[in-house]
Design a protein around this motif. Structure first.
Motif, PDB file in Angstrom:
ATOM      1  N   UNK A 170       0.820  -1.213   0.000  1.00  0.00           N
ATOM      2  CA  UNK A 170       0.000   0.000   0.000  1.00  0.00           C
ATOM      3  C   UNK A 170       0.854   1.263   0.000  1.00  0.00           C
ATOM      4  N   UNK A 171       0.500   2.212  -0.861  1.00  0.00           N
ATOM      5  CA  UNK A 171       1.069   3.559  -0.782  1.00  0.00           C
ATOM      6  C   UNK A 171      -0.070   4.534  -0.535  1.00  0.00           C
ATOM      7  N   UNK A 172       0.251   5.686   0.092  1.00  0.00           N
ATOM      8  CA  UNK A 172      -0.776   6.714   0.260  1.00  0.00           C
ATOM      9  C   UNK A 172      -0.115   8.054   0.567  1.00  0.00           C
ATOM     10  N   UNK A 173      -0.924   9.093   0.562  1.00  0.00           N
ATOM     11  CA  UNK A 173      -0.415  10.453   0.766  1.00  0.00           C
ATOM     12  C   UNK A 173      -0.768  11.013   2.140  1.00  0.00           C
ATOM     13  N   UNK A 174      -1.334  10.196   3.011  1.00  0.00           N
ATOM     14  CA  UNK A 174      -1.808  10.677   4.304  1.00  0.00           C
ATOM     15  C   UNK A 174      -0.874  10.340   5.465  1.00  0.00           C
ATOM     16  N   UNK A 175      -0.594   9.061   5.657  1.00  0.00           N
ATOM     17  CA  UNK A 175       0.194   8.633   6.811  1.00  0.00           C
ATOM     18  C   UNK A 175       0.636   7.186   6.642  1.00  0.00           C
ATOM     19  N   UNK A 176       1.611   6.734   7.409  1.00  0.00           N
ATOM     20  CA  UNK A 176       2.005   5.324   7.361  1.00  0.00           C
ATOM     21  C   UNK A 176       0.848   4.430   7.818  1.00  0.00           C
ATOM     22  N   UNK A 177       0.763   3.262   7.228  1.00  0.00           N
ATOM     23  CA  UNK A 177      -0.224   2.268   7.641  1.00  0.00           C
ATOM     24  C   UNK A 177       0.530   1.110   8.287  1.00  0.00           C
ATOM     25  N   UNK A 178       0.474   1.051   9.614  1.00  0.00           N
ATOM     26  CA  UNK A 178       1.195   0.023  10.361  1.00  0.00           C
ATOM     27  C   UNK A 178       0.252  -0.894  11.121  1.00  0.00           C
ATOM     28  N   UNK A 245       4.207   7.799   1.315  1.00  0.00           N
ATOM     29  CA  UNK A 245       4.223   6.699   2.275  1.00  0.00           C
ATOM     30  C   UNK A 245       4.057   5.342   1.578  1.00  0.00           C
ATOM     31  N   UNK A 246       4.931   4.415   1.936  1.00  0.00           N
ATOM     32  CA  UNK A 246       4.870   3.043   1.432  1.00  0.00           C
ATOM     33  C   UNK A 246       4.831   2.104   2.628  1.00  0.00           C
ATOM     34  N   UNK A 247       3.761   1.336   2.730  1.00  0.00           N
ATOM     35  CA  UNK A 247       3.591   0.377   3.821  1.00  0.00           C
ATOM     36  C   UNK A 247       3.668  -1.037   3.257  1.00  0.00           C
ATOM     37  N   UNK A 248       4.589  -1.839   3.783  1.00  0.00           N
ATOM     38  CA  UNK A 248       4.826  -3.187   3.257  1.00  0.00           C
ATOM     39  C   UNK A 248       3.802  -4.156   3.852  1.00  0.00           C
ATOM     40  N   UNK A 303      13.129   3.810  -1.428  1.00  0.00           N
ATOM     41  CA  UNK A 303      13.655   4.410  -0.196  1.00  0.00           C
ATOM     42  C   UNK A 303      14.619   5.545  -0.534  1.00  0.00           C
ATOM     43  N   UNK A 304      15.512   5.291  -1.484  1.00  0.00           N
ATOM     44  CA  UNK A 304      16.495   6.305  -1.880  1.00  0.00           C
ATOM     45  C   UNK A 304      15.823   7.530  -2.482  1.00  0.00           C
ATOM     46  N   UNK A 305      14.656   7.315  -3.101  1.00  0.00           N
ATOM     47  CA  UNK A 305      13.922   8.426  -3.711  1.00  0.00           C
ATOM     48  C   UNK A 305      13.155   9.247  -2.681  1.00  0.00           C
ATOM     49  N   UNK A 306      13.166   8.791  -1.441  1.00  0.00           N
ATOM     50  CA  UNK A 306      12.552   9.585  -0.382  1.00  0.00           C
ATOM     51  C   UNK A 306      11.255   9.059   0.189  1.00  0.00           C
ATOM     52  N   UNK A 307      10.780   7.909  -0.287  1.00  0.00           N
ATOM     53  CA  UNK A 307       9.547   7.378   0.285  1.00  0.00           C
ATOM     54  C   UNK A 307       9.793   6.941   1.735  1.00  0.00           C
ATOM     55  N   UNK A 308       8.829   7.199   2.588  1.00  0.00           N
ATOM     56  CA  UNK A 308       8.889   6.735   3.972  1.00  0.00           C
ATOM     57  C   UNK A 308       8.302   5.326   4.012  1.00  0.00           C
ATOM     58  N   UNK A 309       9.132   4.348   4.305  1.00  0.00           N
ATOM     59  CA  UNK A 309       8.743   2.940   4.223  1.00  0.00           C
ATOM     60  C   UNK A 309       8.589   2.365   5.624  1.00  0.00           C
ATOM     61  N   UNK A 310       7.495   1.657   5.840  1.00  0.00           N
ATOM     62  CA  UNK A 310       7.314   0.986   7.132  1.00  0.00           C
ATOM     63  C   UNK A 310       6.889  -0.464   6.937  1.00  0.00           C
TER      64      UNK A 310
END
Length: 352
Positions: A170-178, A245-248, A303-310
């Motif tokens: 999942x990716x989104x523009x709001x917040x991390x999904x954990x 935001x990118x949530x694995x 990640x290198x491009x700046x996405x916040x990954x969780x």
């Protein structure tokens, strides 16, 4: 016509796939890819239109390119596959309908769009079934996967096996999904697939089906908050430019199914059919391996491009699975509980 329904890797994997699709028992052909004996013999000069929805640089695009090379090589240059990338011939639905009508020869869509007319393919949309690729391969390349391929000819399609789209994240523009609660209120683009829609609704999200070609602009304009796709697709389509935001989540494993139009297939000689079948298997083994490699590279690049990954913990995935269990139970009854149990049994066997 019935309604629309929906290099080289040498070694054990390719050999096993080849034996399976060719039919291990006594050298017979796979029922799903067989047809009445073709009247023609030998190999004719033919141009074969093969279209996919993803870009040429995606592992599926590279797999299609490899397939074209193999077909040319095995046919002495007589069979020429003309690849069309990035939905040049239309989306998955349109290309599949073109196969059925005899206007296009090959497409390799995700299995999800097939569910409209072959409900059993919905088992591959069940969330959190597979933990890793080898479990999915065991199901796809085993009796259950073959059973589903055998349902295609009555819909004017021939299936030559399964390639790999992969685990969806999942990716989104709001917040991390954990955790499960983080889905609440998110407007997420999904495929037009009822299992996906109801599963996201159960988690509190607002799923919004739309064509794949429209996703980037919808994300950019904030028509939707997010989307879900495998990592290689997220990178190839540059969703990182509009999604921080990118949530694995790895919530669903999606296969590609290699489709040939039956009208075209029935015109081929036995030799030509075998060339396509063998090339699809060999290119599929290559594509699967490339997809796994590219997914890891895509994660590093995003990640290198700046996405916040969780990451999402195993415990939270179990919570999510419990929340959507009523959805799974509902569709298991509709699809056939015996078939669903067969899938889970095959997964359990693969884990041993």
């Amino acid at each position: 016509m019935k309604k629309w329904l929906h290099n080289t890797v040498i070694g054990c994997t390719a050999a096993a796939l080849l034996l399976f699709l060719a039919g291990c028992g006594g050298g017979k052909e796979s029922p799903a890819a067989s047809s009445p004996p073709a009247a023609a013999t030998g190999i004719q000069e033919r141009t074969i239109k093969a279209g996919i929805g993803l870009n040429e640089d995606h592992p599926e695009g590279q797999g299609l390119k490899k397939f074209a090379e193999l077909v040319s090589q095995k046919s002495g240059g007589k069979l020429k596959v003309q690849p069309y990338y990035a939905a040049q011939l239309g989306d998955d639905k349109k290309m599949t309908e073109a196969l059925q009508a005899g206007l296009q020869e090959i497409t390799i869509p995700s299995t999800s769009p097939l569910v409209g007319n072959i409900k059993e393919y919905a088992i591959f949309d069940f969330p959190f079934v597979f933990n890793e690729e080898k479990e999915a391969h065991a199901v796809l390349d085993g009796p259950l996967g073959q059973k589903l391929l055998e349902k295609l000819p009555e819909h004017n399609l021939i299936g030559l096996g399964y390639w790999e789209n992969g685990f969806r994240n999942l990716t989104n523009s709001k917040h991390p999904v954990a955790k499960a609660e983080d889905f609440k209120g998110l407007k997420i683009r999904t495929m037009q697939n009822q299992v996906h829609l109801e599963a996201f609704q159960a988690l509190g999200a607002n799923p919004s089906p739309m064509a794949f070609s429209e996703v980037f602009s919808a994300l950019e304009s904030h028509t939707v908050d997010g989307q879900e796709n495998p990592l290689a697709t997220i990178k190839s389509n540059k969703y990182n430019e509009v999604q921080p935001y990118l949530s694995l989540t790895k919530h669903v494993y999606t296969p590609f199914v290699f489709l040939v139009g039956k009208k075209f297939w029935d015109q081929l000689s036995v030799e030509e059919q075998q060339i396509l079948r063998d090339s699809a298997v060999e290119a599929g083994a290559y594509q699967r391996e490339l997809n796994r490699t590219e997914n890891q590279k895509a994660l590093d690049d995003l990640k290198a491009a700046g996405m916040q990954v969780n990451e999402v913990s195993a415990e939270e995935k179990e919570r999510m699975q419990e929340i959507i269990k009523p959805v799974i139970d509902k569709f298991a009854k509709e699809i056939g509980e015996d078939l669903v149990q067969e899938m889970y049994d095959e997964v359990a066997k693969a884990r041993q």
